[in-house]
Design an enzyme around this catalytic site. Structure first.
Site, PDB file in Angstrom:
ATOM      1  CG  ASP A  21      -1.754   0.597   0.971  1.00 55.36           C
ATOM      2  OD1 ASP A  21      -2.361   1.702  -0.074  1.00 55.36           O
ATOM      3  OD2 ASP A  21      -2.031   0.734   2.211  1.00 55.36           O
ATOM      4  CG  ASN A  69      -7.741  -1.384  -4.984  1.00 52.63           C
ATOM      5  OD1 ASN A  69      -6.844  -2.045  -5.158  1.00 52.63           O
ATOM      6  ND2 ASN A  69      -7.874  -0.768  -4.027  1.00 52.63           N
TER       7      ASN A  69
END
Ligand code: IPE
Ligand code: IPE
Ligand code: MG
Length: 246
Positions: A21, A69
């Site tokens: 991330d 996502n």
């Protein structure tokens, strides 16, 4: 001195999972579009895969794209899919050279025909490699996976292939996309967020969690070593008492 020497090879985790991330923030800090961060994340993947294989880690799972996502702006999703195809194509040779087997978990058909085919080609090409298994989590979410498992178990019960009394932990695990992999001993998340974001919920029941502020494109071998050393200094009790463990 590199922290590599401080790692105890006897108690190395067999399986490390990583939530990669911070690509977007890394790019923003440089005044560049988010995709620039994703592109630079590829080098971090290379380094991490190499470091894990060199150490003797057996399984490395990388969370590359979550079910959620898909809700990002179309331009980012498209660019990510393109980058995925390009990276798989260019990295397969390195995987072969380093004897690394590629696997994937997630709703792989949702990647589109090109992405799916590219992935399958790489998986097939590397199927006989034995040094380490690299598992990409793509269009993956743990809740999606658990629902899939429940559906397939329910189907078997309905068709009298399975009795309700036979359902236990092991049987449930065997219906997950991770059925052929051991549970991770260590889960790393970069970028300073302390959450799981729908990754491997069932499999991390007793996993050690490690959060680092490092943004993913900056993650290097030393960062992996640090995480492993931190893990090795912990006591895993599995619900027992200290005296029972030692
Ligand atoms: C991780 O980086 C990569 C993916 C989720 C695909 P992000 O894109 O989430 O980066 P941040 O969290 O916005 O910085
Ligand atoms: C988790 O990161 C998913 C991946 C790294 C692929 P996100 O950036 O999507 O997670 P949130 O939105 O911060 O929880
Ligand atoms: Mg993020």
């Amino acid at each position: 001195m590199s922290s590599k020497e401080k790692i105890n090879r006897e108690t190395l985790p067999d399986h490390i999972a990583i939530i990669m991330d911070g690509n977007g923030r890394w790019a923003k800090l440089r005044g560049r579009p988010r995709i620039f961060g994703h592109e630079n994340g590829v080098q971090a993947v290379r380094e991490t895969v190499e470091a894990a294989a060199e150490l003797g880690v057996k399984y490395l799972t990388l969370y590359a794209f979550s079910t959620e996502n898909w809700n990002r702006p179309r331009i980012e999703v498209n660019a990510l899919m393109k980058l995925l195809v390009k990276s798989i194509r260019s990295e397969t040779k390195t995987l072969q050279k380093n004897n690394i087997r590629l696997q994937a978990i997630g709703d792989l058909h949702s990647l589109g025909r090109t992405g799916y085919n590219e992935l399958l080609t790489a998986i097939n090409k590397t199927a006989h490699n034995t040094r380490m298994t690299l598992i990409l989590a793509l269009s993956y979410s743990a809740q999606w996976e658990i629902v899939q498992a429940v559906k397939s178990i329910a189907e078997k019960v309905k068709n009298n292939k399975l009795a309700v009394a036979e359902i236990n932990k092991e049987l449930f695990s065997a219906h997950l996309t991770t059925a052929s992999f051991p549970d991770p001993e260590l889960l790393i998340r970069t970028s300073g967020e302390s959450r799981i974001s729908n990754f491997l919920l069932w499999q991390i029941a007793y996993t050690e969690l490690y959060f680092t502020p490092r943004l993913w494109p900056d993650f290097r071998k030393e960062d992996l070593y640090e995480a492993i050393i931190n893990y090795q200094n912990r006591e895993r009790r599995f619900g027992m008492t200290h005296d029972k463990v030692v």
